[in-house]
Design a protein around this motif. Structure first.
Motif, PDB file in Angstrom:
ATOM      1  N   HIS A  31      23.757  18.313 -32.315  1.00 19.92           N
ATOM      2  CA  HIS A  31      22.884  17.175 -32.624  1.00 19.92           C
ATOM      3  C   HIS A  31      23.569  16.142 -33.510  1.00 19.92           C
ATOM      4  N   VAL A  32      24.866  15.945 -33.276  1.00 24.71           N
ATOM      5  CA  VAL A  32      25.622  14.915 -33.972  1.00 24.71           C
ATOM      6  C   VAL A  32      25.880  13.790 -32.971  1.00 24.71           C
ATOM      7  N   TRP A  33      25.597  12.558 -33.390  1.00 21.66           N
ATOM      8  CA  TRP A  33      25.783  11.402 -32.524  1.00 21.66           C
ATOM      9  C   TRP A  33      27.261  11.019 -32.458  1.00 21.66           C
ATOM     10  N   HIS A  34      27.745  10.742 -31.229  1.00 27.34           N
ATOM     11  CA  HIS A  34      29.090  10.225 -31.027  1.00 27.34           C
ATOM     12  C   HIS A  34      28.999   9.050 -30.066  1.00 27.34           C
ATOM     13  N   ASP A  35      29.744   7.995 -30.371  1.00 28.04           N
ATOM     14  CA  ASP A  35      29.721   6.852 -29.466  1.00 28.04           C
ATOM     15  C   ASP A  35      30.530   7.149 -28.210  1.00 28.04           C
ATOM     16  N   ASP A  36      30.425   6.229 -27.253  1.00 31.48           N
ATOM     17  CA  ASP A  36      31.065   6.438 -25.959  1.00 31.48           C
ATOM     18  C   ASP A  36      32.574   6.598 -26.074  1.00 31.48           C
ATOM     19  N   GLY A  37      33.207   5.891 -27.013  1.00 28.87           N
ATOM     20  CA  GLY A  37      34.652   6.016 -27.193  1.00 28.87           C
ATOM     21  C   GLY A  37      35.061   7.417 -27.612  1.00 28.87           C
ATOM     22  N   TRP A  38      34.301   8.005 -28.504  1.00 19.80           N
ATOM     23  CA  TRP A  38      34.597   9.373 -28.922  1.00 19.80           C
ATOM     24  C   TRP A  38      34.486  10.323 -27.740  1.00 19.80           C
ATOM     25  N   TRP A  39      33.416  10.164 -26.965  1.00 18.70           N
ATOM     26  CA  TRP A  39      33.230  11.044 -25.812  1.00 18.70           C
ATOM     27  C   TRP A  39      34.379  10.884 -24.826  1.00 18.70           C
ATOM     28  N   TYR A  40      34.771   9.635 -24.554  1.00 16.87           N
ATOM     29  CA  TYR A  40      35.843   9.413 -23.591  1.00 16.87           C
ATOM     30  C   TYR A  40      37.161  10.001 -24.094  1.00 16.87           C
ATOM     31  N   GLN A  41      37.426   9.836 -25.375  1.00 20.80           N
ATOM     32  CA  GLN A  41      38.662  10.349 -25.968  1.00 20.80           C
ATOM     33  C   GLN A  41      38.707  11.882 -25.958  1.00 20.80           C
ATOM     34  N   ASN A  42      37.583  12.517 -26.249  1.00 18.54           N
ATOM     35  CA  ASN A  42      37.542  13.971 -26.420  1.00 18.54           C
ATOM     36  C   ASN A  42      37.063  14.754 -25.198  1.00 18.54           C
ATOM     37  N   HIS A  43      36.250  14.127 -24.350  1.00 16.60           N
ATOM     38  CA  HIS A  43      35.681  14.814 -23.182  1.00 16.60           C
ATOM     39  C   HIS A  43      35.545  13.850 -22.006  1.00 16.60           C
ATOM     40  N   PRO A  44      36.652  13.331 -21.484  1.00 19.98           N
ATOM     41  CA  PRO A  44      36.551  12.328 -20.413  1.00 19.98           C
ATOM     42  C   PRO A  44      35.874  12.853 -19.145  1.00 19.98           C
ATOM     43  N   GLU A  45      36.073  14.113 -18.825  1.00 19.14           N
ATOM     44  CA  GLU A  45      35.412  14.655 -17.629  1.00 19.14           C
ATOM     45  C   GLU A  45      33.896  14.695 -17.820  1.00 19.14           C
ATOM     46  N   TRP A  46      33.461  15.003 -19.049  1.00 19.42           N
ATOM     47  CA  TRP A  46      32.029  15.012 -19.350  1.00 19.42           C
ATOM     48  C   TRP A  46      31.454  13.616 -19.169  1.00 19.42           C
ATOM     49  N   VAL A  47      32.202  12.586 -19.600  1.00 17.46           N
ATOM     50  CA  VAL A  47      31.746  11.200 -19.437  1.00 17.46           C
ATOM     51  C   VAL A  47      31.613  10.877 -17.954  1.00 17.46           C
ATOM     52  N   ARG A  48      32.615  11.237 -17.176  1.00 18.38           N
ATOM     53  CA  ARG A  48      32.554  10.960 -15.726  1.00 18.38           C
ATOM     54  C   ARG A  48      31.348  11.632 -15.083  1.00 18.38           C
ATOM     55  N   GLU A  49      31.044  12.840 -15.532  1.00 15.73           N
ATOM     56  CA  GLU A  49      29.947  13.590 -14.929  1.00 15.73           C
ATOM     57  C   GLU A  49      28.575  13.132 -15.420  1.00 15.73           C
ATOM     58  N   HIS A  50      28.435  12.886 -16.726  1.00 20.99           N
ATOM     59  CA  HIS A  50      27.119  12.616 -17.307  1.00 20.99           C
ATOM     60  C   HIS A  50      26.806  11.147 -17.564  1.00 20.99           C
ATOM     61  N   HIS A  51      27.819  10.329 -17.779  1.00 26.52           N
ATOM     62  CA  HIS A  51      27.574   8.918 -18.097  1.00 26.52           C
ATOM     63  C   HIS A  51      28.546   7.991 -17.375  1.00 26.52           C
ATOM     64  N   PRO A  52      28.563   8.015 -16.054  1.00 26.82           N
ATOM     65  CA  PRO A  52      29.452   7.092 -15.352  1.00 26.82           C
ATOM     66  C   PRO A  52      29.094   5.626 -15.630  1.00 26.82           C
ATOM     67  N   ASP A  53      27.871   5.380 -16.069  1.00 28.34           N
ATOM     68  CA  ASP A  53      27.444   4.019 -16.393  1.00 28.34           C
ATOM     69  C   ASP A  53      28.227   3.426 -17.574  1.00 28.34           C
ATOM     70  N   TRP A  54      28.831   4.252 -18.413  1.00 29.77           N
ATOM     71  CA  TRP A  54      29.595   3.740 -19.557  1.00 29.77           C
ATOM     72  C   TRP A  54      30.834   2.977 -19.113  1.00 29.77           C
ATOM     73  N   TYR A  55      31.303   3.249 -17.937  1.00 29.55           N
ATOM     74  CA  TYR A  55      32.511   2.576 -17.453  1.00 29.55           C
ATOM     75  C   TYR A  55      32.297   1.075 -17.280  1.00 29.55           C
ATOM     76  N   ARG A  56      31.065   0.623 -17.161  1.00 27.82           N
ATOM     77  CA  ARG A  56      30.813  -0.814 -16.987  1.00 27.82           C
ATOM     78  C   ARG A  56      31.297  -1.608 -18.198  1.00 27.82           C
ATOM     79  N   HIS A  57      31.264  -0.996 -19.391  1.00 28.40           N
ATOM     80  CA  HIS A  57      31.741  -1.662 -20.610  1.00 28.40           C
ATOM     81  C   HIS A  57      33.233  -1.450 -20.839  1.00 28.40           C
TER      82      HIS A  57
END
Length: 163
Positions: free
Chosen positions: A98-124
């Motif tokens: 339950h710790v908040w991380h911005d999209d950059g942190w997620w991409y840096q640390n878990h890029p596959e998770w970003v691709r799977e759960h938040h592909p919409d972040w790529y628009r930015h």
């Protein structure tokens, strides 16, 4: 007869004493005497895990991620809460602790998770994409995959990609 009367009186007393205990705990008023303010769940708040009524402010101060998951409509009433729910730029998510991380942190640390759960972040972040594209199942594939599996599609849709 006297014993029967005594037993009936005892049974009625027990029944009336138990009646308030059997009442629905969510069906009571929020007024000082339980009659004049309407049920608390008709107001801005919700019941916690221990069946205690908590108003929006309590949820915001103690469990902001819960608001995001259960009552996102509360943000309309409190636009100043949105940075807590969305992060400074609006994109991010809560981790397992339950710790908040911005999209950059997620991409840096878990890029596959970003691709799977938040592909919409790529628009930015078009730079995150590199050379690649989404397949028919909304999975990001790099240009090497496309060249290896669908070279004609690459020639038609991305002729600028080097081979």
């Amino acid at each position: 007869m006297r014993l029967r009367t005594l037993l009936a009186a005892t049974a009625l007393t027990a029944l009336f004493a138990a009646a308030p205990v059997m009442a629905d705990p969510h069906d009571h008023d929020g007024g000082p005497h339980g009659h004049d303010a309407g049920p608390p769940h008709d107001h801005d708040g919700d019941w916690d895990a221990h069946h205690e009524w908590r108003d929006q402010r309590w949820w915001h101060d103690n469990h902001p991620e819960w608001i995001r998951d259960h009552h996102p409509e509360w943000y309309r009433d409190h636009p100043d809460w949105r940075p807590i729910a969305e992060g400074p730029r609006g994109d991010g998510d809560w981790d397992d602790r339950h710790v908040w991380h911005d999209d950059g942190w997620w991409y840096q640390n878990h890029p596959e998770w970003v691709r799977e759960h938040h592909p919409d972040w790529y628009r930015h972040h078009p730079d995150w994409r590199g050379d690649g594209d989404w397949d028919d199942h909304h999975v990001w594939r790099d240009r090497g995959w496309w060249w290896a599996n669908h070279p004609e599609w690459v020639r038609e849709h991305h002729p600028h990609w080097p081979h």
